[in-house]
Design a protein around this motif. Structure first.
Motif, PDB file in Angstrom:
ATOM      1  N   ASP A  32      -3.266  -0.697  -2.657  1.00  0.00           N
ATOM      2  CA  ASP A  32      -3.029  -1.192  -1.296  1.00  0.00           C
ATOM      3  C   ASP A  32      -2.436  -2.590  -1.459  1.00  0.00           C
ATOM      4  OD1 ASP A  32      -3.250  -2.502   1.113  1.00  0.00           O
ATOM      5  OD2 ASP A  32      -5.399  -2.117   1.368  1.00  0.00           O
ATOM      6  N   THR A  33      -1.105  -2.705  -1.372  1.00  0.00           N
ATOM      7  CA  THR A  33      -0.475  -3.997  -1.682  1.00  0.00           C
ATOM      8  C   THR A  33      -0.767  -5.044  -0.607  1.00  0.00           C
ATOM      9  OG1 THR A  33       1.655  -3.448  -0.648  1.00  0.00           O
ATOM     10  CG2 THR A  33       1.383  -2.868  -2.977  1.00  0.00           C
ATOM     11  N   GLY A  34      -1.174  -4.601   0.588  1.00  0.00           N
ATOM     12  CA  GLY A  34      -1.560  -5.559   1.632  1.00  0.00           C
ATOM     13  C   GLY A  34      -2.700  -6.451   1.168  1.00  0.00           C
ATOM     14  N   TYR A  37      -1.577  -9.721  -0.405  1.00  0.00           N
ATOM     15  CA  TYR A  37      -1.201 -10.758   0.563  1.00  0.00           C
ATOM     16  C   TYR A  37      -2.427 -11.262   1.324  1.00  0.00           C
ATOM     17  CZ  TYR A  37       3.431  -9.342  -0.723  1.00  0.00           C
ATOM     18  OH  TYR A  37       4.555  -9.073  -1.467  1.00  0.00           O
ATOM     19  N   ARG A  38      -3.376 -10.363   1.597  1.00  0.00           N
ATOM     20  CA  ARG A  38      -4.609 -10.791   2.254  1.00  0.00           C
ATOM     21  C   ARG A  38      -5.396 -11.755   1.355  1.00  0.00           C
ATOM     22  NH1 ARG A  38      -6.658  -7.558   6.693  1.00  0.00           N
ATOM     23  NH2 ARG A  38      -5.013  -6.160   7.343  1.00  0.00           N
ATOM     24  N   ALA A  39      -5.441 -11.457   0.045  1.00  0.00           N
ATOM     25  CA  ALA A  39      -6.182 -12.334  -0.878  1.00  0.00           C
ATOM     26  C   ALA A  39      -5.535 -13.721  -0.918  1.00  0.00           C
ATOM     27  CB  ALA A  39      -6.229 -11.712  -2.268  1.00  0.00           C
ATOM     28  N   ALA A  77      -2.256 -13.560   6.043  1.00  0.00           N
ATOM     29  CA  ALA A  77      -1.511 -12.736   5.081  1.00  0.00           C
ATOM     30  C   ALA A  77      -0.061 -12.601   5.525  1.00  0.00           C
ATOM     31  CB  ALA A  77      -2.153 -11.349   4.959  1.00  0.00           C
ATOM     32  N   SER A  78       0.149 -12.336   6.806  1.00  0.00           N
ATOM     33  CA  SER A  78       1.543 -12.119   7.223  1.00  0.00           C
ATOM     34  C   SER A  78       2.323 -13.425   7.211  1.00  0.00           C
ATOM     35  CB  SER A  78       1.617 -11.335   8.537  1.00  0.00           C
ATOM     36  OG  SER A  78       1.811 -12.134   9.639  1.00  0.00           O
ATOM     37  N   LYS A  79       1.624 -14.561   7.322  1.00  0.00           N
ATOM     38  CA  LYS A  79       2.335 -15.856   7.188  1.00  0.00           C
ATOM     39  C   LYS A  79       2.713 -16.123   5.725  1.00  0.00           C
ATOM     40  CE  LYS A  79       0.376 -17.843  11.307  1.00  0.00           C
ATOM     41  NZ  LYS A  79      -0.844 -18.425  11.827  1.00  0.00           N
ATOM     42  N   VAL A  80       1.771 -15.943   4.802  1.00  0.00           N
ATOM     43  CA  VAL A  80       2.118 -16.213   3.391  1.00  0.00           C
ATOM     44  C   VAL A  80       3.132 -15.192   2.877  1.00  0.00           C
ATOM     45  CG1 VAL A  80      -0.117 -17.305   2.904  1.00  0.00           C
ATOM     46  CG2 VAL A  80       0.197 -14.892   2.327  1.00  0.00           C
ATOM     47  N   ALA A  81       3.126 -13.987   3.494  1.00  0.00           N
ATOM     48  CA  ALA A  81       4.048 -12.930   3.048  1.00  0.00           C
ATOM     49  C   ALA A  81       5.504 -13.259   3.384  1.00  0.00           C
ATOM     50  CB  ALA A  81       3.659 -11.594   3.682  1.00  0.00           C
ATOM     51  N   ALA A  82       5.722 -14.244   4.246  1.00  0.00           N
ATOM     52  CA  ALA A  82       7.100 -14.644   4.590  1.00  0.00           C
ATOM     53  C   ALA A  82       7.640 -15.692   3.616  1.00  0.00           C
ATOM     54  CB  ALA A  82       7.131 -15.178   6.021  1.00  0.00           C
ATOM     55  N   GLY A 108       2.485  -0.397   1.545  1.00  0.00           N
ATOM     56  CA  GLY A 108       2.794  -1.769   1.946  1.00  0.00           C
ATOM     57  C   GLY A 108       3.883  -1.826   2.995  1.00  0.00           C
ATOM     58  N   ARG A 109       4.772  -2.816   2.844  1.00  0.00           N
ATOM     59  CA  ARG A 109       5.856  -2.998   3.815  1.00  0.00           C
ATOM     60  C   ARG A 109       7.236  -2.860   3.161  1.00  0.00           C
ATOM     61  NH1 ARG A 109       1.595  -3.583   5.769  1.00  0.00           N
ATOM     62  NH2 ARG A 109       0.941  -4.622   7.681  1.00  0.00           N
ATOM     63  N   ASP A 110       7.301  -3.170   1.847  1.00  0.00           N
ATOM     64  CA  ASP A 110       8.601  -3.258   1.163  1.00  0.00           C
ATOM     65  C   ASP A 110       8.601  -2.464  -0.133  1.00  0.00           C
ATOM     66  OD1 ASP A 110       6.739  -4.759  -0.228  1.00  0.00           O
ATOM     67  OD2 ASP A 110       8.186  -6.280  -0.847  1.00  0.00           O
ATOM     68  N   ILE A 111       7.732  -1.472  -0.246  1.00  0.00           N
ATOM     69  CA  ILE A 111       7.617  -0.759  -1.524  1.00  0.00           C
ATOM     70  C   ILE A 111       8.872   0.087  -1.781  1.00  0.00           C
ATOM     71  CG2 ILE A 111       6.195   0.779  -2.944  1.00  0.00           C
ATOM     72  CD1 ILE A 111       4.851  -1.904  -2.074  1.00  0.00           C
ATOM     73  N   GLY A 112       9.289   0.846  -0.770  1.00  0.00           N
ATOM     74  CA  GLY A 112      10.472   1.695  -0.957  1.00  0.00           C
ATOM     75  C   GLY A 112      11.785   0.929  -0.939  1.00  0.00           C
ATOM     76  N   GLU A 158       2.304  -9.354  17.168  1.00  0.00           N
ATOM     77  CA  GLU A 158       2.737 -10.611  16.540  1.00  0.00           C
ATOM     78  C   GLU A 158       3.030 -10.377  15.055  1.00  0.00           C
ATOM     79  OE1 GLU A 158      -0.038 -13.882  17.155  1.00  0.00           O
ATOM     80  OE2 GLU A 158       0.890 -15.000  15.515  1.00  0.00           O
ATOM     81  N   ARG A 159       2.150  -9.586  14.416  1.00  0.00           N
ATOM     82  CA  ARG A 159       2.328  -9.308  12.986  1.00  0.00           C
ATOM     83  C   ARG A 159       3.569  -8.436  12.754  1.00  0.00           C
ATOM     84  NH1 ARG A 159      -1.315  -7.152   8.931  1.00  0.00           N
ATOM     85  NH2 ARG A 159      -2.689  -6.161  10.412  1.00  0.00           N
ATOM     86  N   ASP A 160       3.787  -7.426  13.619  1.00  0.00           N
ATOM     87  CA  ASP A 160       4.990  -6.585  13.533  1.00  0.00           C
ATOM     88  C   ASP A 160       6.227  -7.471  13.579  1.00  0.00           C
ATOM     89  OD1 ASP A 160       3.505  -4.287  13.684  1.00  0.00           O
ATOM     90  OD2 ASP A 160       4.212  -3.661  15.662  1.00  0.00           O
ATOM     91  N   ARG A 162       6.612 -10.669  13.017  1.00  0.00           N
ATOM     92  CA  ARG A 162       6.811 -11.532  11.840  1.00  0.00           C
ATOM     93  C   ARG A 162       7.258 -10.686  10.643  1.00  0.00           C
ATOM     94  NH1 ARG A 162       1.862 -13.681  11.209  1.00  0.00           N
ATOM     95  NH2 ARG A 162       1.982 -15.136  12.925  1.00  0.00           N
ATOM     96  N   ASP A 163       6.631  -9.522  10.445  1.00  0.00           N
ATOM     97  CA  ASP A 163       6.941  -8.684   9.274  1.00  0.00           C
ATOM     98  C   ASP A 163       8.362  -8.109   9.350  1.00  0.00           C
ATOM     99  OD1 ASP A 163       4.402  -9.208   8.368  1.00  0.00           O
ATOM    100  OD2 ASP A 163       3.590  -7.220   8.794  1.00  0.00           O
ATOM    101  N   MET A 164       8.812  -7.789  10.588  1.00  0.00           N
ATOM    102  CA  MET A 164      10.139  -7.148  10.707  1.00  0.00           C
ATOM    103  C   MET A 164      11.280  -8.159  10.704  1.00  0.00           C
ATOM    104  SD  MET A 164       9.553  -3.921  13.267  1.00  0.00           S
ATOM    105  CE  MET A 164       8.866  -4.811  14.615  1.00  0.00           C
TER     106      MET A 164
HETATM  107  O1  C5P Z   1      -1.201  -3.750   5.125  1.00  0.00           O
HETATM  108  P1  C5P Z   1      -1.977  -4.964   5.577  1.00  0.00           P
HETATM  109  O2  C5P Z   1      -2.173  -5.009   7.057  1.00  0.00           O
HETATM  110  O3  C5P Z   1      -3.237  -5.142   4.815  1.00  0.00           O
HETATM  111  O4  C5P Z   1      -1.037  -6.205   5.172  1.00  0.00           O
HETATM  112  C1  C5P Z   1      -1.324  -7.536   5.564  1.00  0.00           C
HETATM  113  C2  C5P Z   1      -0.014  -8.325   5.649  1.00  0.00           C
HETATM  114  O5  C5P Z   1       0.527  -8.461   4.335  1.00  0.00           O
HETATM  115  C3  C5P Z   1       1.086  -7.649   6.466  1.00  0.00           C
HETATM  116  O6  C5P Z   1       1.064  -7.990   7.836  1.00  0.00           O
HETATM  117  C4  C5P Z   1       2.366  -8.146   5.793  1.00  0.00           C
HETATM  118  O7  C5P Z   1       2.786  -9.367   6.344  1.00  0.00           O
HETATM  119  C5  C5P Z   1       1.942  -8.397   4.371  1.00  0.00           C
HETATM  120  N1  C5P Z   1       2.440  -7.376   3.442  1.00  0.00           N
HETATM  121  C6  C5P Z   1       3.733  -7.492   2.983  1.00  0.00           C
HETATM  122  N2  C5P Z   1       4.214  -6.624   2.049  1.00  0.00           N
HETATM  123  C7  C5P Z   1       3.436  -5.632   1.588  1.00  0.00           C
HETATM  124  C8  C5P Z   1       2.108  -5.470   2.066  1.00  0.00           C
HETATM  125  C9  C5P Z   1       1.645  -6.357   3.024  1.00  0.00           C
HETATM  126  O8  C5P Z   1       4.467  -8.378   3.415  1.00  0.00           O
HETATM  127  N3  C5P Z   1       3.922  -4.814   0.648  1.00  0.00           N
END
Ligand code: C5P
Length: 206
Positions: A32-34, A37-39, A77-82, A108-112, A158-160, A162-164
């Protein structure tokens, strides 16, 4: 033999449930790659600079149970992921996991798109924001962590957003991903749809 299954999608679309079930079905390892980012997000909330936290991440940091599942940690997590340097620090670990012998499922979000563009099977799991917020709300209630529904929905949106819309590795389906909308599917139906799609790819790659 290595076989990588990439499962991407927005928060609470059912990726986690599908990934665990798919990994169990095929006997593959699951990441679970999320959680990575959560850690890092949790460390940031504890005062550690995000890039330092990502560079020093250890396996034990991922094993904090529900502490990493709070809405505050999800937002962090979604802030540090940017931050590109945070993402870069986590690439090698994810790629090594993906190519382990015996098969791997990464969600995750960017695996593929970025981490495993050559994954043998790619799924993009989605559902409407309302459905996803409803599921997340029920999950949080079970854990005694619930806000009100409107707050959970706003949080998901909000998370969508930022992530998109981030510049580095934004959330989007890979061109060759199979799309699964779980809005009107039971868990069993969603898992079965995923397994059927992966079986087709396994047939093609063997
Ligand atoms: O999947 P989960 O909700 O646990 O992910 C937390 C946050 O980590 C997401 O909102 C996203 O910003 C980031 N994330 C990411 N790339 C991944 C997995 C998670 O940017 N592969």
């Amino acid at each position: 033999m290595a076989f990588t299954i990439a499962i991407d999608g927005p928060a609470a679309a059912g990726k986690g449930t599908i990934s665990k079930a798919v990994a169990a079905h095929f006997g593959f390892a699951h990441l679970d790659t999320g959680l990575l980012y959560r850690a890092v997000g949790a460390k940031l909330l504890a005062g550690v600079p995000a890039i330092d936290a990502a560079l020093a991440l250890e396996a034990a940091d991922l094993e904090q149970g529900d502490l990493l599942r709070t809405p505050e940690v999800a937002q962090a997590a979604s802030k540090v992921a940017a931050i590109p340097e945070v993402r870069a620090a986590l690439v090698d670990f994810q790629r090594a996991f993906a190519r382990r012998a015996g098969g791997a499922v990464l969600d995750g979000r960017d695996i593929g798109t970025v981490i495993c563009p050559n994954a043998e099977a790619k799924l993009f799991v989605t559902a409407s924001a309302e459905t996803r917020a409803q599921r997340r709300f029920a999950e949080l209630q079970d854990k005694g962590l619930a806000d009100d529904f409107a707050t959970v929905l706003a949080d998901v949106k909000e998370r969508d957003d930022r992530d998109m819309n981030r510049a580095d590795a934004p959330l989007k389906p890979a061109q060759d991903a199979v799309l699964i909308d779980t809005s009107d599917l039971s868990i069993d139906q969603a898992v079965q749809t995923a397994i059927t799609a992966i079986d087709e790819k396994r047939g093609q790659s063997s």
